[in-house]
Scaffold this active site. Structure first.
Site, PDB file in Angstrom:
ATOM      1  N   GLY A  10       0.834  -1.215   0.000  1.00 20.56           N
ATOM      2  CA  GLY A  10       0.000   0.000   0.000  1.00 20.56           C
ATOM      3  C   GLY A  10       0.864   1.260   0.000  1.00 20.56           C
ATOM      4  O   GLY A  10       1.887   1.303   0.679  1.00 20.56           O
ATOM      5  N   ASP A 125      -0.071   2.005   8.672  1.00 14.74           N
ATOM      6  CA  ASP A 125      -0.520   1.208   9.828  1.00 14.74           C
ATOM      7  C   ASP A 125       0.490   1.184  10.981  1.00 14.74           C
ATOM      8  O   ASP A 125       0.132   0.838  12.099  1.00 14.74           O
ATOM      9  CB  ASP A 125      -0.794  -0.249   9.405  1.00 14.74           C
ATOM     10  N   MET A 167      -8.321   3.452   8.846  1.00 15.74           N
ATOM     11  CA  MET A 167      -7.613   2.243   8.418  1.00 15.74           C
ATOM     12  C   MET A 167      -6.766   1.668   9.550  1.00 15.74           C
ATOM     13  O   MET A 167      -6.398   2.385  10.481  1.00 15.74           O
ATOM     14  CB  MET A 167      -6.729   2.558   7.226  1.00 15.74           C
ATOM     15  N   GLY A 168      -6.411   0.427   9.395  1.00 17.15           N
ATOM     16  CA  GLY A 168      -5.627  -0.280  10.413  1.00 17.15           C
ATOM     17  C   GLY A 168      -6.235  -1.654  10.525  1.00 17.15           C
ATOM     18  O   GLY A 168      -7.217  -1.843  11.245  1.00 17.15           O
ATOM     19  N   ARG A 169      -5.696  -2.564   9.722  1.00 16.24           N
ATOM     20  CA  ARG A 169      -6.328  -3.880   9.594  1.00 16.24           C
ATOM     21  C   ARG A 169      -6.039  -4.747  10.798  1.00 16.24           C
ATOM     22  O   ARG A 169      -6.944  -5.218  11.464  1.00 16.24           O
ATOM     23  CB  ARG A 169      -5.782  -4.526   8.330  1.00 16.24           C
ATOM     24  N   GLU A 219     -10.577  -0.053  11.448  1.00 15.16           N
ATOM     25  CA  GLU A 219     -11.393  -0.869  10.537  1.00 15.16           C
ATOM     26  C   GLU A 219     -11.319  -2.361  10.885  1.00 15.16           C
ATOM     27  O   GLU A 219     -12.240  -3.113  10.582  1.00 15.16           O
ATOM     28  CB  GLU A 219     -10.922  -0.670   9.093  1.00 15.16           C
ATOM     29  N   HIS A 262      -9.188   5.508   2.226  1.00 12.58           N
ATOM     30  CA  HIS A 262      -7.894   5.748   1.575  1.00 12.58           C
ATOM     31  C   HIS A 262      -7.501   7.215   1.568  1.00 12.58           C
ATOM     32  O   HIS A 262      -6.326   7.528   1.317  1.00 12.58           O
ATOM     33  CB  HIS A 262      -7.929   5.248   0.123  1.00 12.58           C
ATOM     34  N   ILE A 264      -6.996   9.217   3.896  1.00 18.29           N
ATOM     35  CA  ILE A 264      -5.966   9.583   4.888  1.00 18.29           C
ATOM     36  C   ILE A 264      -4.598   9.032   4.456  1.00 18.29           C
ATOM     37  O   ILE A 264      -3.566   9.400   4.999  1.00 18.29           O
ATOM     38  CB  ILE A 264      -6.291   9.142   6.345  1.00 18.29           C
TER      39      ILE A 264
HETATM   40  O1  F6P Z   1      -1.420  -0.222   3.583  1.00 22.04           O
HETATM   41  C1  F6P Z   1      -2.120  -0.543   4.724  1.00 22.04           C
HETATM   42  C2  F6P Z   1      -3.582  -0.323   4.473  1.00 22.04           C
HETATM   43  O2  F6P Z   1      -3.835   1.032   4.284  1.00 22.04           O
HETATM   44  C3  F6P Z   1      -4.480  -0.890   5.577  1.00 22.04           C
HETATM   45  O3  F6P Z   1      -4.660   0.003   6.630  1.00 22.04           O
HETATM   46  C4  F6P Z   1      -5.740  -1.165   4.818  1.00 22.04           C
HETATM   47  O4  F6P Z   1      -6.500  -2.183   5.429  1.00 22.04           O
HETATM   48  C5  F6P Z   1      -5.244  -1.618   3.490  1.00 22.04           C
HETATM   49  O5  F6P Z   1      -3.991  -1.001   3.310  1.00 22.04           O
HETATM   50  C6  F6P Z   1      -6.128  -1.281   2.317  1.00 22.04           C
HETATM   51  O6  F6P Z   1      -5.558  -1.841   1.179  1.00 22.04           O
HETATM   52  P1  F6P Z   1      -5.928  -1.469  -0.300  1.00 22.04           P
HETATM   53  O7  F6P Z   1      -5.299  -0.159  -0.629  1.00 22.04           O
HETATM   54  O8  F6P Z   1      -5.338  -2.578  -1.092  1.00 22.04           O
HETATM   55  O9  F6P Z   1      -7.410  -1.381  -0.384  1.00 22.04           O
END
Ligand code: F6P
Length: 333
Positions: A10, A125, A167-169, A219, A262, A264
């Site tokens: 990412g 993240d 975000m923050g998986r 998230e 996205h 942010i």
């Molecule tokens: O790069 C990390 C991240 O921003 C995570 O926080 C988020 O879950 C994921 O990437 C989203 O990914 P993509 O851009 O592939 O949708």
């Protein structure tokens, strides 16, 4: 030396400055090659000579001028063959790979193929093990704080409850920092299971005093049967809206959600991230000069240094220790 440079995984604010800074330092003595679309560039042949001036138009922008990809080329034998062939054909002595924890696995796989790699950690993240900060985290938090503060204004005017999903998986760093910086009434992170009843009571208490209330959530959580737990595979822009519905239903108070997603991640890099990127690039260049390979540059205990890639690969830096105690002090106890 002939050195390849790539960005993988990412995108994150500050990547262009990291790439520029490394090339600027290295091009006096070495030949630099940009590998576009991350490691995939070796497969599709998008590799070309690059100079620091090529990066000038991108320096204050988020994103990456080198493009990026999440594709794992190391899982496919044909791709691996093409990759090794391309590295040899271009006579690359070393690859500077800028990526997050997923890309660190790619860097490690490359080292197993005898490709020399210097890894620079980046991801909004901030969950790369072995370093305190990754490029992009600070910018993303600043952006999330800005969104939250403007959202808060309308919550106050309408006397509502609000949920901000960031975000923050797998790690809750962005949510934790956003929650602290905006003094949220509740913050939800994958590292800390709670119940909906607990959260709702906190919000009602806060609402009684202020006539509005704010929740920041990562998230990467899920709510099932009133229990909030980690969710490694979140749907984009999902949980914030679901939480808002549940909160409104239980409290009877109008509740709204925002999910900046996205946006942010695509912001201009903050000053902190720019300086971090410059330092990481300088450290990566120092590694080249000292013929130090297969390391990740890092920042730990107020100093820049290195950790061997094999020591940090496959580990995730989750919210823990003193940060978790701070979390508990503000939102649990
Ligand atoms: O790069 C990390 C991240 O921003 C995570 O926080 C988020 O879950 C994921 O990437 C989203 O990914 P993509 O851009 O592939 O949708």
């Amino acid at each position: 030396m002939r050195i390849g440079i790539l960005t993988s995984g990412g995108d994150a604010p500050g990547l262009n400055i990291a790439v520029y800074s490394f090339i600027k330092l290295a091009e006096r003595k070495h030949e630099l090659f940009a590998v576009f679309h991350g490691w995939e560039g070796f497969i599709d042949g998008s590799i070309r000579r690059i100079e620091s001036t090529d990066l000038l138009p991108y320096l204050s922008m988020g994103g990456t001028a080198l493009k990026t990809s999440r594709r794992n080329v190391f899982d496919n034998e044909d791709d691996v063959e093409k990759l090794v062939e391309a590295v040899n054909n271009y006579g690359l002595d070393c690859i500077v790979a800028i990526g997050g924890d997923g890309s660190l696995k790619a860097s490690y796989k490359a080292t197993e193929l005898d490709i020399k790699v210097i890894h620079i950690p980046k991801t909004i993240d901030n969950d790369v093990f072995g370093t305190d900060f990754t490029i992009g985290f600070d910018s993303a938090v600043n952006a999330a704080v800005n969104v939250t503060e403007s959202f808060k204004t309308t919550l106050i005017s309408h006397e509502r409850i609000g949920v901000v999903e960031v975000m923050g998986r797998e790690a809750g760093w962005v949510a934790l920092h956003t929650g602290l910086a905006t003094m949220a009434d509740a913050t939800l992170i994958p590292e800390y299971p709670l119940t909906m009843d607990f959260i709702v009571n906190k919000l009602i208490e806060a609402y009684k005093i202020k006539h509005y209330a704010l929740v920041v959530t990562a998230e990467g959580i899920n709510v099932s049967d009133g229990i909030i737990t980690a969710n490694k595979h979140p749907t984009p822009n999902g949980i914030g809206y679901r939480l808002a519905e549940l909160i409104e239903k239980t409290t009877g108070i109008e509740t709204r959600a925002v999910s900046p997603g996205h946006s942010i991640r695509g912001v201009q890099p903050s000053a902190f991230d720019r300086v971090l990127a410059v330092n990481y690039a300088a450290k990566a260049y120092e590694a080249v000069e000292n013929e130090l390979c297969n390391v990740m540059v890092n920042y730990s205990e107020s100093r820049y240094g290195y950790v061997p890639i094999h020591e940090v690969v496959g580990k995730n830096k989750l919210v823990s220790g003193g940060w978790l105690r701070l979390y508990e002090d503000f939102w649990v106890n």
